[in-house]
Design an enzyme around this catalytic site. Structure first.
Site, PDB file in Angstrom:
ATOM      1  N   ASP A 134       0.461  -6.255   5.578  1.00 44.67           N
ATOM      2  CA  ASP A 134      -0.647  -5.365   5.027  1.00 44.67           C
ATOM      3  C   ASP A 134      -0.457  -5.589   3.605  1.00 44.67           C
ATOM      4  O   ASP A 134       0.551  -4.981   2.883  1.00 44.67           O
ATOM      5  CB  ASP A 134      -0.387  -3.768   5.542  1.00 44.67           C
ATOM      6  N   ARG A 136      -2.683  -4.307   1.127  1.00 42.62           N
ATOM      7  CA  ARG A 136      -3.587  -3.307   0.322  1.00 42.62           C
ATOM      8  C   ARG A 136      -2.567  -2.732  -0.714  1.00 42.62           C
ATOM      9  O   ARG A 136      -1.424  -2.445  -0.563  1.00 42.62           O
ATOM     10  CB  ARG A 136      -4.081  -2.442   1.187  1.00 42.62           C
TER      11      ARG A 136
END
Length: 210
Positions: A134, A136
């Site tokens: 991930d 982000r």
């Protein structure tokens, strides 16, 4: 307090939203100057929080396949639709973040889909491509909230990492409010992986691999 520059609102425009199931609501869309990642993130302001209550906020990462084309391989489209209505009822903001594929981009996401077809889960596929599980970062989201005058909120999310990142960025998260569970025959393995790998608050017992 975290050290990052303030963002400022760039433009505000009223937009009537209409969904395929007939639901509609008027929203205010806000663009920004000064976001740290230079991307064109968007705040969608919906409803009015009651006095003394915190706004309901969802940070929704862009998903072209799910949001636009209705892909059944994820739950992004139904989550977006649900979030708009729930936020409009309580009053708050949907932050539409241009972070396709948990930050890896559209082409990489589709490459990861191909690996998932060979048996890898969504996180294993990212790793096999040499990418983070991930990628982000929510600094721009914290900037947007600051520009809108929001320093405390209820977060509509199943993902504990989103709440923790916001807290680390100086945003007060009072409660993390789970979204609905939107399963299809094509996304059960994807949802199970989110529970097992990143501790999303979804009912694992209901997410059988079929």
């Amino acid at each position: 307090m975290p050290d990052f520059p303030a963002a400022t609102p760039r433009a505000r425009v009223r937009v009537p939203l209409r969904f395929q199931d007939g639901y509609g609501v008027d929203a205010e869309m806000v663009t920004f100057h000064g976001l740290v990642d230079g991307r064109e993130h968007l705040a969608i302001v919906l409803g009015d929080p009651a006095p003394g209550t915190a706004p309901l906020v969802r940070m929704h990462s862009e998903c072209l396949t799910g949001d636009v084309f209705g892909s059944a391989r994820c739950d992004c489209g139904p989550q977006l639709r649900e979030a708009v209505e729930r936020i409009a009822e309580q009053g708050g903001v949907l932050l539409y973040l241009r972070q396709e594929g948990r930050g890896i981009g559209l082409y990489n996401k589709l490459d990861a889909y191909a690996l998932q077809d060979q048996g890898l889960d969504t996180y294993e596929a990212n790793t096999a491509l040499g990418l983070p599980e991930d990628a982000r970062d929510y600094t721009a989201a914290a900037q947007m909230l600051g520009a809108l005058g929001i320093d405390e909120l209820d977060l509509l999310s199943n993902n504990p990492d989103k709440a923790q990142q916001l807290r680390d960025l100086g945003v007060g998260v009072r409660h993390r409010v789970p979204t609905g569970v939107f399963t299809t025959a094509h996304n059960v393995r994807y949802l199970r992986a989110k529970v097992l790998t990143t501790q999303h608050t979804l009912p694992l017992a209901e997410l059988t691999a079929g």
